[in-house]
Write a protein that holds these residues in place. Structure first.
Motif, PDB file in Angstrom:
ATOM      1  N   PRO A  39       1.023  -2.731  -4.650  1.00 50.81           N
ATOM      2  CA  PRO A  39       1.373  -3.883  -4.511  1.00 50.81           C
ATOM      3  C   PRO A  39       0.281  -4.738  -5.618  1.00 50.81           C
ATOM      4  O   PRO A  39      -0.917  -4.537  -5.494  1.00 50.81           O
ATOM      5  CB  PRO A  39       0.922  -4.487  -3.196  1.00 50.81           C
ATOM      6  CG  PRO A  39       0.161  -3.344  -2.741  1.00 50.81           C
ATOM      7  CD  PRO A  39       0.548  -2.155  -3.499  1.00 50.81           C
ATOM      8  N   LEU A  40       0.857  -5.752  -6.365  1.00 48.16           N
ATOM      9  CA  LEU A  40       0.313  -6.467  -7.378  1.00 48.16           C
ATOM     10  C   LEU A  40       0.004  -7.974  -6.599  1.00 48.16           C
ATOM     11  O   LEU A  40       0.879  -8.438  -6.005  1.00 48.16           O
ATOM     12  CB  LEU A  40       1.290  -6.707  -8.648  1.00 48.16           C
ATOM     13  CG  LEU A  40       1.373  -5.703  -9.577  1.00 48.16           C
ATOM     14  CD1 LEU A  40       2.534  -5.889 -10.546  1.00 48.16           C
ATOM     15  CD2 LEU A  40      -0.108  -5.487 -10.238  1.00 48.16           C
ATOM     16  N   ARG A  41      -1.305  -8.166  -6.803  1.00 50.20           N
ATOM     17  CA  ARG A  41      -1.632  -9.540  -6.097  1.00 50.20           C
ATOM     18  C   ARG A  41      -1.498 -10.710  -7.078  1.00 50.20           C
ATOM     19  O   ARG A  41      -1.768 -11.751  -6.673  1.00 50.20           O
ATOM     20  CB  ARG A  41      -3.044  -9.450  -5.573  1.00 50.20           C
ATOM     21  CG  ARG A  41      -3.145  -8.810  -4.274  1.00 50.20           C
ATOM     22  CD  ARG A  41      -2.193  -7.544  -4.133  1.00 50.20           C
ATOM     23  NE  ARG A  41      -2.595  -6.704  -2.905  1.00 50.20           N
ATOM     24  CZ  ARG A  41      -3.206  -5.346  -3.185  1.00 50.20           C
ATOM     25  NH1 ARG A  41      -3.213  -5.127  -4.267  1.00 50.20           N
ATOM     26  NH2 ARG A  41      -3.401  -4.834  -1.960  1.00 50.20           N
ATOM     27  N   CYS A  42      -1.214 -10.474  -8.090  1.00 46.61           N
ATOM     28  CA  CYS A  42      -1.112 -11.743  -9.104  1.00 46.61           C
ATOM     29  C   CYS A  42       0.376 -12.187  -9.090  1.00 46.61           C
ATOM     30  O   CYS A  42       0.513 -13.344  -9.364  1.00 46.61           O
ATOM     31  CB  CYS A  42      -1.399 -11.133 -10.623  1.00 46.61           C
ATOM     32  SG  CYS A  42      -0.431  -9.661 -11.229  1.00 46.61           S
ATOM     33  N   CYS A  43       1.277 -11.296  -8.884  1.00 42.17           N
ATOM     34  CA  CYS A  43       2.612 -11.783  -8.668  1.00 42.17           C
ATOM     35  C   CYS A  43       3.371 -11.519  -7.515  1.00 42.17           C
ATOM     36  O   CYS A  43       4.567 -11.665  -7.309  1.00 42.17           O
ATOM     37  CB  CYS A  43       3.478 -11.404  -9.941  1.00 42.17           C
ATOM     38  SG  CYS A  43       3.511  -9.584 -10.277  1.00 42.17           S
ATOM     39  N   LEU A  44       2.784 -10.752  -6.646  1.00 37.13           N
ATOM     40  CA  LEU A  44       3.243 -10.388  -5.285  1.00 37.13           C
ATOM     41  C   LEU A  44       4.456  -9.646  -5.580  1.00 37.13           C
ATOM     42  O   LEU A  44       5.393 -10.038  -4.480  1.00 37.13           O
ATOM     43  CB  LEU A  44       3.308 -11.607  -4.424  1.00 37.13           C
ATOM     44  CG  LEU A  44       2.245 -12.616  -4.127  1.00 37.13           C
ATOM     45  CD1 LEU A  44       2.350 -13.847  -3.143  1.00 37.13           C
ATOM     46  CD2 LEU A  44       0.934 -11.580  -3.573  1.00 37.13           C
ATOM     47  N   ARG A  45       4.523  -8.711  -6.063  1.00 38.07           N
ATOM     48  CA  ARG A  45       5.678  -7.731  -6.151  1.00 38.07           C
ATOM     49  C   ARG A  45       4.852  -6.240  -6.289  1.00 38.07           C
ATOM     50  O   ARG A  45       3.765  -6.165  -6.719  1.00 38.07           O
ATOM     51  CB  ARG A  45       6.502  -8.234  -7.390  1.00 38.07           C
ATOM     52  CG  ARG A  45       6.011  -7.911  -8.723  1.00 38.07           C
ATOM     53  CD  ARG A  45       7.027  -8.032  -9.849  1.00 38.07           C
ATOM     54  NE  ARG A  45       6.512  -7.678 -11.214  1.00 38.07           N
ATOM     55  CZ  ARG A  45       6.339  -6.661 -11.642  1.00 38.07           C
ATOM     56  NH1 ARG A  45       6.421  -5.436 -10.897  1.00 38.07           N
ATOM     57  NH2 ARG A  45       5.715  -6.551 -13.033  1.00 38.07           N
TER      58      ARG A  45
END
Length: 171
Positions: A39-45
């Motif tokens: 999970p990426l926390r910059c773009c929530l994908r």
């Protein structure tokens, strides 16, 4: 199904700093993730195979406290999060039909914080089949306590922050 609460990614100004030096004082070390999925926390994908990313230490309460004057004290913690190594567009608006990183059976910790940044409770949730309803119920329960101003959703397995939800503004 749309969500009752708005998951917040890491703010752009924090991302810009994390792309230089993380909250543990380490230089950012970008790499290409050949497998993807985290999970990426910059773009929530999730990371797509081939994305240019970095794993950094992030202290959400510390950064929030710096903006608000709160004093989380010992509740200030940092943990690992994946971000794009270069600026991205953030969460896609059309993707806001459910909570990010929702997988039935996954364990999530919902940590509740007050306006000082102190923990005032929490909940462990095994996400049900209807993950959106499960999240909504956990947030409803959390914000039923008037002192709760924000909830941090964390993965139990790794302790990393998935996203933050702030108390909704009164209509």
């Amino acid at each position: 199904m749309s969500t009752l609460y708005t998951p917040q990614p890491i703010p752009p100004e924090a991302l810009a700093e994390l792309r230089e030096t993380d909250d543990a004082g380490r230089a950012c070390v970008p790499y290409v993730d050949e497998e993807g999925g985290s999970p990426l926390r910059c773009c929530l994908r999730p990371i797509a195979p081939g994305d240019h990313v970095a794993l950094v230490a992030y202290a959400p309460l510390r950064r929030w406290a710096a903006r608000t004057g709160a004093r989380p004290g010992a509740y200030d913690e940092q943990g690992p999060v994946f971000i794009h190594a270069d600026p991205c567009e953030g969460p896609a608006r059309e993707a806001a039909t459910g909570y990010p990183f929702a997988r039935a059976g996954a364990l999530r910790a919902f940590r509740r914080y007050d306006d000082r940044g102190h923990i005032v409770g929490g909940r462990l949730l095994e996400l049900p089949e209807d993950t959106t309803a499960g999240y909504d119920e956990a947030f409803e329960e959390a914000f039923a306590a008037p002192e709760v101003t924000q909830v941090h959703v964390r993965a139990v397995e790794y302790g990393c922050l998935h996203f933050v939800v702030h108390r909704p503004e009164a209509a």
